[in-house]
Enzyme design. Sequence first.
Site, PDB file in Angstrom:
ATOM      1  N   LEU A  49      36.270  35.587  31.128  1.00  0.00           N
ATOM      2  CA  LEU A  49      36.384  36.771  31.968  1.00  0.00           C
ATOM      3  C   LEU A  49      37.593  36.648  32.890  1.00  0.00           C
ATOM      4  O   LEU A  49      37.888  35.557  33.380  1.00  0.00           O
ATOM      5  CB  LEU A  49      35.107  36.955  32.795  1.00  0.00           C
ATOM      6  CG  LEU A  49      33.828  37.236  31.979  1.00  0.00           C
ATOM      7  CD1 LEU A  49      32.620  37.224  32.890  1.00  0.00           C
ATOM      8  CD2 LEU A  49      33.930  38.562  31.255  1.00  0.00           C
TER       9      LEU A  49
ATOM     10  N   ASP B 100      29.180  41.463  43.600  1.00  0.00           N
ATOM     11  CA  ASP B 100      30.449  41.518  42.871  1.00  0.00           C
ATOM     12  C   ASP B 100      30.244  40.828  41.531  1.00  0.00           C
ATOM     13  O   ASP B 100      30.124  39.600  41.466  1.00  0.00           O
ATOM     14  CB  ASP B 100      31.563  40.829  43.660  1.00  0.00           C
ATOM     15  CG  ASP B 100      31.868  41.533  44.967  1.00  0.00           C
ATOM     16  OD1 ASP B 100      31.853  42.773  44.972  1.00  0.00           O
ATOM     17  OD2 ASP B 100      32.102  40.837  45.977  1.00  0.00           O
ATOM     18  N   LEU B 101      30.181  41.583  40.470  1.00  0.00           N
ATOM     19  CA  LEU B 101      29.811  41.079  39.158  1.00  0.00           C
ATOM     20  C   LEU B 101      30.655  39.877  38.747  1.00  0.00           C
ATOM     21  O   LEU B 101      31.882  39.959  38.672  1.00  0.00           O
ATOM     22  CB  LEU B 101      29.942  42.197  38.116  1.00  0.00           C
ATOM     23  CG  LEU B 101      29.523  41.838  36.688  1.00  0.00           C
ATOM     24  CD1 LEU B 101      28.053  41.466  36.644  1.00  0.00           C
ATOM     25  CD2 LEU B 101      29.827  42.989  35.748  1.00  0.00           C
ATOM     26  N   ASP B 102      29.961  38.744  38.473  1.00  0.00           N
ATOM     27  CA  ASP B 102      30.583  37.513  37.986  1.00  0.00           C
ATOM     28  C   ASP B 102      31.642  36.965  38.929  1.00  0.00           C
ATOM     29  O   ASP B 102      32.543  36.238  38.502  1.00  0.00           O
ATOM     30  CB  ASP B 102      31.193  37.726  36.589  1.00  0.00           C
ATOM     31  CG  ASP B 102      30.137  38.026  35.538  1.00  0.00           C
ATOM     32  OD1 ASP B 102      29.011  37.515  35.672  1.00  0.00           O
ATOM     33  OD2 ASP B 102      30.427  38.789  34.602  1.00  0.00           O
ATOM     34  N   GLU B 103      31.568  37.294  40.211  1.00  0.00           N
ATOM     35  CA  GLU B 103      32.571  36.824  41.168  1.00  0.00           C
ATOM     36  C   GLU B 103      31.952  36.078  42.344  1.00  0.00           C
ATOM     37  O   GLU B 103      32.604  35.890  43.366  1.00  0.00           O
ATOM     38  CB  GLU B 103      33.407  38.005  41.667  1.00  0.00           C
ATOM     39  CG  GLU B 103      34.263  38.653  40.589  1.00  0.00           C
ATOM     40  CD  GLU B 103      35.184  39.728  41.142  1.00  0.00           C
ATOM     41  OE1 GLU B 103      35.382  39.759  42.368  1.00  0.00           O
ATOM     42  OE2 GLU B 103      35.689  40.536  40.349  1.00  0.00           O
TER      43      GLU B 103
END
Length: 289
Positions: free
Chosen positions: A201, A231-234
């Site tokens: 990603l 915060d998606l995948d953060e």
Amino acid sequence: MATPEYILTLSCPDQRGIVHSVSGFLTQHGCNIIDSAQFGDAQSQLFFMRVHFSVDEAGIQEAQLRADFSQVAETLSMQWQLHDAHHKPRVVLMVSKIGHCLNDLLFRYKSGLLPVEIKAIISNHSDFYQLAASYNIPFHHLPLATGASAEAKRQQEQKVLEVIAANQAELVVLARYMQILSNEMCEALSGRAINIHHSFLPSFKGAKPYYQAHDRGVKLIGATAHFVTGDLDEGPIIEQDVERVDHAMGPEKLTAIGRDVECVVLARAVNYFVEHRILLNGHKTVIFK
């Protein structure tokens, strides 16, 4: 009867005398330091510390340790936690249709390699109910249809939270749970939910990322474990690892290697959490290994 042992974690503005104050406090209370680690971050100007200690003097209770240390902590503006080192955290696992991480965590748990109590498995699919039964762990099938409305998603997440609450889970592990959690869900699980995903990603999103990576001729395959946030995948990164690959490997081989890396990275992250080795430093983490 086991000797009482505790793990103290703390962060505070960096200043002289922190280690002296902590070690002096432990000495005065009849404690023996088993291991200790500390780190001063020049950028944030914060000091981080983890101390594993035993209480060798009879009559010293946890309540007294907490009350007395709170005075030290207040003087140095500390954020701190005191954990019973013998306690096995209660964990809920979440999974969809890809089960390698789930299977790995269950094996480590059953083998005594992961000091936790896995109280429940939650899934939006029914694929792994037999696997859960083989470990005598309750399996909760909470389906969510593709393209479900916001209200249906809210209701399903509420049921998930009810299972987590009923089991008093201290940690939720998204072992390849392929649903995006709402901001409300992320807020409810803040600081106690860990996710795992491949490290391609944001380059390779969506279905079959390893096939996309193969088409681009990648030379490194990796995985990232992080805290879940809105915060998606953060979220703050806990652990990462990589494996080298080459042109002779097909997409199926890349997928197999990637899944192995995901298992190892997630298991390490869960272990760090269980052993209270993770301290938040803004959007980053300090990991005392």
